[in-house]
Design an enzyme around this catalytic site. Structure first.
Site, short mmCIF file in Angstrom:
data_model
loop_
_atom_site.label_atom_id
_atom_site.label_comp_id
_atom_site.label_asym_id
_atom_site.label_seq_id
_atom_site.Cartn_x
_atom_site.Cartn_y
_atom_site.Cartn_z
N GLY A 1 6.39 -11.48 -24.31
CA GLY A 1 5.34 -11.73 -25.28
C GLY A 1 4.51 -12.95 -24.92
O GLY A 1 3.29 -12.97 -25.12
N THR A 2 5.17 -13.97 -24.39
CA THR A 2 4.45 -15.18 -23.97
C THR A 2 3.46 -14.85 -22.86
O THR A 2 2.32 -15.32 -22.87
CB THR A 2 5.44 -16.25 -23.51
OG1 THR A 2 6.24 -16.67 -24.63
CG2 THR A 2 4.72 -17.46 -22.93
N SER B 1 5.96 -8.66 -28.65
CA SER B 1 7.16 -8.96 -27.87
C SER B 1 8.30 -8.07 -28.33
O SER B 1 8.67 -8.07 -29.51
CB SER B 1 7.55 -10.43 -28.05
OG SER B 1 8.66 -10.77 -27.27
N ALA B 2 8.89 -7.31 -27.41
CA ALA B 2 9.85 -6.26 -27.77
C ALA B 2 11.12 -6.80 -28.41
O ALA B 2 11.70 -6.16 -29.30
CB ALA B 2 10.20 -5.43 -26.53
N HIS B 3 11.59 -7.96 -27.98
CA HIS B 3 12.88 -8.42 -28.53
C HIS B 3 12.76 -8.89 -29.98
O HIS B 3 13.77 -9.14 -30.63
CB HIS B 3 13.49 -9.51 -27.65
CG HIS B 3 12.80 -10.84 -27.73
ND1 HIS B 3 11.71 -11.16 -26.96
CD2 HIS B 3 13.05 -11.93 -28.48
CE1 HIS B 3 11.33 -12.39 -27.23
NE2 HIS B 3 12.12 -12.88 -28.17
N GLN C 1 5.70 -11.06 -34.66
CA GLN C 1 6.62 -11.01 -35.79
C GLN C 1 6.35 -9.83 -36.73
O GLN C 1 7.24 -9.44 -37.49
CB GLN C 1 6.53 -12.31 -36.60
CG GLN C 1 7.19 -13.49 -35.93
CD GLN C 1 8.69 -13.32 -35.78
OE1 GLN C 1 9.34 -12.57 -36.50
NE2 GLN C 1 9.26 -14.03 -34.82
N CYS D 1 15.48 -32.93 -36.60
CA CYS D 1 16.84 -33.29 -36.22
C CYS D 1 17.47 -32.27 -35.27
O CYS D 1 18.47 -32.56 -34.63
CB CYS D 1 17.73 -33.37 -37.47
SG CYS D 1 16.94 -34.09 -38.90
#
Length: 462
Positions: A69-70, A194-196, A177, A318
């Site tokens: 996807g990136t 993005s497939a995952h 998303q 954090c």
């Protein structure tokens, strides 16, 4: 062990597994070859492209499979900017885009381009009007995610797309998303996924470029994927990605998961004191909820939840190596400390959610107790102060949530109308001290320069 981080990577869908195994046997050959094995591979690739294009809402010849996807985002942005370089070098993005978009924007700036980052409200949504005002005559491309990967807020894509169309500016939508839940509203010019994120295998992305959009692929030319994604196609993974996208769309699990998320959104503030649920309560993804807990170290809380059997993620400073809060929470201006993102995969049960709600209050209380913040003293009434009634609190070198905890402990030491000046070099303080003031109905006067870090001035109102 309940897995509650589907927004990062959804578990491999059973249909994806079946398709992947079958394609390993049938789709191993080069789809560009004319012999029998190559033709068979080509048929699988074409069928996968048609299935994915139908889910996206585009023509098959408008869709390219990429290695992630990136990569789809980076290729889409660079190609669109290069294709419209005669128009100008101005890029418009929202302040809450995925890091892949923001990294591409920074790279564009480094190469001499200009970037406008459109702010969002406290729910994480852009204003279409403000987004439109960021467009200029030299704007080559605009980018807007379909829904937030971090807080779930859906963006007004249709409205923004209409404004961009009127201005003659193509709009790239990062739909990573949201594609699992339905097609993106019409009007976009480029789209990345993005497939995952939807239960497909990792290492497969998709980029759709509408016909008529000026697009110039960057990098060395290649004959694969219309020259937009060089290298041999990972055909088994592509087949599995397309099959799983079709499968998750057919399952229609959104209503059930939305009800589970509604339960979390309602019950967490009732069970845990000093919690801020962030993101739009209505216009949001059905499976995702994010909340932040005052006086809590986010990394410790995530570890405690992991020990209790729950896998979640966080945007707290954090929990990051940079010690800076999530750019999404920062843009929204909401509390970042003790941040928890819960994103439910398909198959999540009522019992899973009930178990999470059962253990969360005790874990938060335990973390606060370790930080000696289980019950910060409430301010006591006092008479109006003299003009010089003030207190300086030095928290330099201390990280979230310590500055806020110490502020909560000393605010009662100044009279109503008096001030506490918190010296802090923690980046999260810029978010968490104003957020604490809003939650505690105190006044955040503002930030002043200091020899080290910054001086955050808080006025006691009650």
């Amino acid at each position: 062990m309940p897995y509650f981080d589907a927004a990062s990577a959804a578990p491999l869908h059973p249909v994806a597994r079946q398709a992947l195994l079958a394609a390993l046997d049938e789709g191993w050959a080069d789809p560009a070859r004319l012999y029998r094995e190559g033709r068979r591979a080509r048929l699988l690739l074409d069928a996968a492209r048609e299935a994915a294009a139908e889910a996206v809402g585009c023509r098959p010849d408008e869709l390219t499979f990429t290695s992630s996807g990136t990569r789809a985002v980076h290729s889409g942005i660079s190609g669109a900017l290069a294709g419209r370089r005669r128009v100008g070098r101005h890029l418009v993005v929202s302040a809450v885009e995925h890091s892949s978009v923001l990294h591409a924007a920074s790279d564009h700036e480094d190469r001499g381009g200009s970037v406008a980052r459109v702010p969002v409200d406290r729910t994480g949504a852009v204003s279409p009007r403000v987004f439109g005002e960021a467009l200029r005559e030299d704007t080559a491309l605009a980018c807007l995610q379909s829904a937030s990967h971090e807080v779930g807020t859906e963006q007004p894509v249709a409205e923004v797309a209409g404004i961009c169309r009127s201005a003659g500016v193509p709009l790239l939508v990062d739909a990573a998303q949201s594609l699992a839940w339905g097609p993106v509203p019409e009007g976009w010019s480029l789209l990345a996924g993005s497939a995952h994120k939807w239960g497909g295998p990792a290492g497969v992305g998709l980029l759709a470029v509408r016909k008529g959009v000026r697009f110039a692929p960057q990098g060395p030319a290649d004959e694969r994927e219309s020259g937009r994604a060089p290298g041999f196609e990972n055909l088994p993974a592509i087949v599995a990605a397309a099959a799983s996208l079709r499968a998750v769309r057919a399952e229609a699990d959104a209503v059930r998961l939305r009800a589970l998320v509604d339960r979390i959104r309602t019950r967490v503030p009732e069970l845990v004191p000093d919690v801020e649920v962030v993101g739009d309560p209505e216009r949001r993804l059905p499976h995702l909820v994010t909340f932040s807990c005052l006086y809590v170290d986010g990394e410790t809380l995530l570890h405690e939840l992991d020990r209790a059997g729950f896998s979640v993620s966080s945007g707290s400073s954090c929990t990051s190596s940079t010690l800076t809060p999530s750019h999404v929470l920062k843009a929204m201006g909401v509390l970042s400390e003790g941040n928890v993102r819960v994103s439910l995969p398909r198959g999540t049960t009522d019992e899973d959610v009930d178990g999470f709600l059962a253990v969360l209050p005790g874990l938060v209380a335990g973390v606060r107790e370790k930080l000696e913040a289980s019950a910060p003293a409430a301010p006591s009434p006092s008479p109006s102060p003299a003009p010089d009634d003030s207190l300086v609190l030095d928290t330099l070198g201390k990280r979230c949530p310590i500055p806020v905890i110490e502020l909560a402990k000393v605010i009662g030491g100044v009279p109503v109308g008096g001030t506490v000046t918190v010296l802090s070099d923690d980046e999260a303080a810029r978010l968490d001290i104003p957020a604490w003031c809003a939650m505690r109905e105190q006044e955040y006067v503002g930030e002043e320069p200091a020899d080290r870090g910054a001086a955050h001035v808080v006025r006691r109102l009650s």
